[in-house]
Design a protein around this motif. Structure first.
Motif, PDB file in Angstrom:
ATOM      1  N   HIS B  13       0.841  -1.204   0.000  1.00 23.09           N
ATOM      2  CA  HIS B  13       0.000   0.000   0.000  1.00 23.09           C
ATOM      3  C   HIS B  13       0.876   1.253   0.000  1.00 23.09           C
ATOM      4  O   HIS B  13       0.653   2.186  -0.767  1.00 23.09           O
ATOM      5  CB  HIS B  13      -0.947  -0.015   1.195  1.00 23.09           C
ATOM      6  N   LEU B  14       1.912   1.248   0.859  1.00 25.42           N
ATOM      7  CA  LEU B  14       2.821   2.404   0.897  1.00 25.42           C
ATOM      8  C   LEU B  14       3.505   2.599  -0.457  1.00 25.42           C
ATOM      9  O   LEU B  14       3.747   3.722  -0.885  1.00 25.42           O
ATOM     10  CB  LEU B  14       3.901   2.199   1.973  1.00 25.42           C
ATOM     11  N   ARG B  16       2.248   1.807  -3.253  1.00 24.49           N
ATOM     12  CA  ARG B  16       1.212   2.000  -4.274  1.00 24.49           C
ATOM     13  C   ARG B  16       1.284   0.934  -5.362  1.00 24.49           C
ATOM     14  O   ARG B  16       1.328   1.223  -6.548  1.00 24.49           O
ATOM     15  CB  ARG B  16       1.311   3.400  -4.908  1.00 24.49           C
ATOM     16  N   ILE B  17       1.360  -0.325  -4.875  1.00 27.39           N
ATOM     17  CA  ILE B  17       1.323  -1.455  -5.807  1.00 27.39           C
ATOM     18  C   ILE B  17       0.210  -2.387  -5.348  1.00 27.39           C
ATOM     19  O   ILE B  17       0.214  -2.840  -4.196  1.00 27.39           O
ATOM     20  CB  ILE B  17       2.671  -2.226  -5.820  1.00 27.39           C
ATOM     21  N   ALA B  80       2.256  11.810 -22.066  1.00 28.52           N
ATOM     22  CA  ALA B  80       1.400  11.664 -20.884  1.00 28.52           C
ATOM     23  C   ALA B  80       0.121  10.908 -21.235  1.00 28.52           C
ATOM     24  O   ALA B  80      -0.416  11.069 -22.329  1.00 28.52           O
ATOM     25  CB  ALA B  80       1.061  13.034 -20.322  1.00 28.52           C
ATOM     26  N   PRO B  81      -0.364  10.079 -20.288  1.00 30.67           N
ATOM     27  CA  PRO B  81      -1.585   9.308 -20.563  1.00 30.67           C
ATOM     28  C   PRO B  81      -2.796  10.214 -20.840  1.00 30.67           C
ATOM     29  O   PRO B  81      -3.611   9.894 -21.689  1.00 30.67           O
ATOM     30  CB  PRO B  81      -1.790   8.498 -19.286  1.00 30.67           C
ATOM     31  N   ALA B  82      -2.925  11.344 -20.129  1.00 33.70           N
ATOM     32  CA  ALA B  82      -4.085  12.219 -20.346  1.00 33.70           C
ATOM     33  C   ALA B  82      -3.719  13.649 -19.966  1.00 33.70           C
ATOM     34  O   ALA B  82      -3.336  13.909 -18.824  1.00 33.70           O
ATOM     35  CB  ALA B  82      -5.273  11.735 -19.515  1.00 33.70           C
ATOM     36  N   TYR B  88      -2.120  17.781 -16.409  1.00 39.83           N
ATOM     37  CA  TYR B  88      -2.263  16.324 -16.379  1.00 39.83           C
ATOM     38  C   TYR B  88      -3.621  15.990 -15.785  1.00 39.83           C
ATOM     39  O   TYR B  88      -4.001  16.536 -14.743  1.00 39.83           O
ATOM     40  CB  TYR B  88      -1.160  15.708 -15.517  1.00 39.83           C
ATOM     41  N   LEU B  89      -4.330  15.097 -16.430  1.00 40.31           N
ATOM     42  CA  LEU B  89      -5.645  14.726 -15.928  1.00 40.31           C
ATOM     43  C   LEU B  89      -5.564  13.463 -15.071  1.00 40.31           C
ATOM     44  O   LEU B  89      -4.933  12.482 -15.459  1.00 40.31           O
ATOM     45  CB  LEU B  89      -6.604  14.475 -17.093  1.00 40.31           C
ATOM     46  N   VAL B  90      -6.187  13.532 -13.893  1.00 44.62           N
ATOM     47  CA  VAL B  90      -6.274  12.372 -12.997  1.00 44.62           C
ATOM     48  C   VAL B  90      -7.711  12.284 -12.502  1.00 44.62           C
ATOM     49  O   VAL B  90      -8.475  13.254 -12.637  1.00 44.62           O
ATOM     50  CB  VAL B  90      -5.308  12.497 -11.790  1.00 44.62           C
ATOM     51  N   PRO B  91      -8.074  11.139 -11.920  1.00 45.81           N
ATOM     52  CA  PRO B  91      -9.430  11.051 -11.366  1.00 45.81           C
ATOM     53  C   PRO B  91      -9.650  12.136 -10.305  1.00 45.81           C
ATOM     54  O   PRO B  91      -8.707  12.555  -9.620  1.00 45.81           O
ATOM     55  CB  PRO B  91      -9.468   9.665 -10.728  1.00 45.81           C
ATOM     56  N   VAL B  93     -10.069  14.189  -7.144  1.00 43.25           N
ATOM     57  CA  VAL B  93      -9.554  13.925  -5.801  1.00 43.25           C
ATOM     58  C   VAL B  93     -10.405  14.653  -4.760  1.00 43.25           C
ATOM     59  O   VAL B  93     -10.689  14.136  -3.680  1.00 43.25           O
ATOM     60  CB  VAL B  93      -8.088  14.384  -5.672  1.00 43.25           C
TER      61      VAL B  93
END
Lengths: 497, 95
Positions: B13-14, B16-17, B80-82, B88-91, B93
């Motif tokens: 978790h720390l 991020r996997i 960049a993915p998005a 940069y686009l991320v979900p 927050v």
């Protein structure tokens, strides 16, 4: 025109052929591109090949030479390990995470070799993010040893060593964090040098363990390594750990005429542990035969001790994963690299992107690194390992008070069979016992071919020296190569052009 | 030293996997043997030894506080993915 076989030809000889117009850089490039295409299905040494870019660079090199311009590397084909960023050309670190990543700028080393007039043919395969000693962890499939295709080529610069050994390029770049230039050089029968930490800028070299990573060349001979290293080295303000060390010509000792005893007075230190239990008798015999050659050239041997070297593997597996877990945190699916197709929220996007993008070995090391840096464990692991790192560096300083170079096998064994180590990481890790020390102390070290096992696999010897002793190491290797032909041997050609 | 499966999930978790529970027994064995090797370090007497963080004792170099980099944002964001409007686009927050 008669094209020389790059498997038997050095950079120096190819440069002479270009200079005398026996063949053009374009002919040389086309010949090697065909060889790469033929060998690729068997050896898998390359992740990307760039025929268009290579042909354009070769034409430019020919034009420069026609005008009487250019230097000793103008028109020489090379390959870069796929962790050096190459603008406009895919740079993957052999990872799914960067499968489609096109670098936005060139690494310092890439720029330097471009300016020297080299022709980039492609990018070589490696263990994913340079984490491994076998090039079996590449997302793009295992790479095979050209001497025996059922055996590993070593790693992590496995593709680079294979490309040189198989004559697909006369020279290639590699990087070395715990032995990743020297160990595959040993397993593939080629010559490779990791210079003093800070000699080659790390700018644009995708980081694994920043305090240990160092770039260097892999080639057929020490002389070729000296040529390449002279072009690659130099201070670069963009890397805060790049040393303000004056430019050197690493060939300066080599070009002196050979005396009867060219190594007269050179003190070669032999740590007992490098010849002790756990080292294959065949490997010891080959290294001892090489020592006899060096003595005949005038060198003397002295016993030295590296009492803490046995701890280099455990501290490596604290320090390198710790630095890697930090370095690889940038690969989160936001700014570049793989992003999972489906996720629920930002945290889930990070976790799924990294779970999908990284292979097992990388995950394992990131987990180890995260753990040793986590609250409550930092002193017991990370700080402890840094203290033992100091002890190892001090051991080397004490040894170099008694000798000019340290010599031993590069690896305790010859290359293992494919697939025999991936289930037992500890066994694979222990292969690096003789190489890691130089990374810990930041010392220059190189591997030089010195024999073959009865099964046809090469054996390498390692030279380690004090800081900035590259020219001396290369000269010792060169004098050895003047009286031996191990570095001239080439494996049977695979595939057909 | 043995890491529990809970501990491994906490580290993952720390880091991020995402880890599939099915991988845990195998990973537990492998990490156990890695830390078994690392734990040999406890035998080394390091009292009074200064930790060595780097191969060369370099001071962090300083440079003049001036702009040296041109604006290459669009170029850097090509991979960049998005992205949208240079961001940069991320979900989402913050609700």
């Amino acid at each position: 025109m008669s094209l020389p076989n790059a498997a038997h030809t050095t950079v120096t000889e190819l440069a002479a052929g270009l200079a005398t117009k026996r063949f053009s850089a374009l002919e040389l490039t086309d010949g090697l591109l065909a060889k790469i295409a033929a060998a690729q299905p068997v050896l898998n040494a390359f992740v990307s090949v760039d025929p268009d870019g290579a042909r354009a660079a070769a034409k430019a090199a020919d034009a420069a030479r026609a005008k009487g311009e250019g230097g000793s590397l103008t028109g020489i084909p090379i390959a870069h390990k796929d962790l050096f960023m190459t603008e406009g050309l895919r740079t993957t670190c052999s990872s799914k995470m960067l499968e489609h990543f096109v670098a936005p700028y060139d690494a310092h080393v890439v720029t330097a070799l471009k300016q020297a007039g080299t022709v980039l043919l492609g990018k070589t395969a490696m263990d994913e993010f340079a984490m491994g000693s076998s090039t079996e962890t590449s997302f793009f499939g295992v790479v095979r040893n050209p001497w025996q295709p059922d055996f590993v080529p070593g790693g992590s610069s496995g593709g680079a060593a294979v490309a040189v050994a198989a004559g697909l390029v006369p020279a290639a770049t590699g990087s070395d964090t715990g032995g990743s230039i020297r160990q595959p050089s040993s397993f593939c029968g080629v010559t490779g040098i990791k210079p003093t930490y800070g000699i080659c800028s790390r700018h644009g070299m995708i980081a694994f363990a920043s305090s240990l990573d160092q770039a260097g060349p892999i080639a057929r001979s020490a002389e070729d390594c000296a040529l390449l290293l002279t072009a690659m080295a130099g201070h670069d303000a963009r890397d805060a750990t790049s040393l303000p060390h004056p430019k050197e010509d690493y060939r300066r000792e080599l070009v002196k005429p050979a005396a009867a005893k060219p190594l007269a007075g050179v003190r070669v230190g032999l740590p007992e542990i490098f010849f002790g239990d756990g080292v294959d008798a065949l490997v010891v015999a080959a290294v001892e035969a090489a020592l006899a050659e060096l003595r005949a050239l005038g060198a003397v041997t002295v016993p030295v001790a590296l009492p803490n070297i046995g701890y280099s593997v455990p501290i490596y597996y604290v320090l390198a994963p710790a630095e890697a877990s930090s370095n690889l945190s940038r690969l989160d699916g936001v700014r570049y690299g793989h992003r999972a197709a489906r996720y629920t929220d930002l945290l889930d996007m990070y976790k799924k992107s990294r779970a999908e993008g990284f292979g097992d070995e990388v995950k394992r090391r990131v987990l180890v690194g995260t753990y040793v840096l986590s609250h409550g464990y930092y002193d017991a692991y990370y700080l402890k390992a840094q203290k033992v790192r100091r002890l190892i560096a001090d051991d080397y300083q004490a040894a170099f008070a008694l000798c000019d170079v340290i010599l031993g096998p590069t690896v305790p064994t010859t290359a293992p069979r494919l697939g025999t180590q991936s289930q037992d990481p500890i066994k694979m890790y222990l292969n690096d016992i003789f190489t890691i020390g130089a990374n810990m102390a930041g010392l220059p070290a190189m591997s030089v071919p010195c024999g073959f096992a009865p099964n046809g696999l090469p054996i390498g010897l390692q030279l380690q020296g004090p800081y900035f002793s590259e020219a001396r190491l290369l000269n010792i290797a060169h004098r050895f190569q003047q009286v031996t032909d191990w570095h001239r041997r080439a494996p049977k050609e695979v595939g057909h052009a | 030293m043995a890491l529990s499966q809970n501990e491994i999930q906490r580290i993952a978790h720390l880091a991020r996997i995402e880890l599939d529970d099915a991988m845990l027994p195998h990973l537990q064995r492998q990490l156990g043997s890695i830390f078994g090797m690392i734990d040999t370090l406890s035998k080394v007497d390091t009292d009074g030894v200064t930790p060595m963080a780097h191969a060369q004792p370099l001071a962090l170099p300083l440079r003049d506080d001036e702009v040296t980099e041109p604006d290459r944002r669009d170029h850097y964001q090509q991979g960049a993915p998005a992205v949208q409007d240079g961001l940069y686009l991320v979900p989402k927050v913050i609700e």
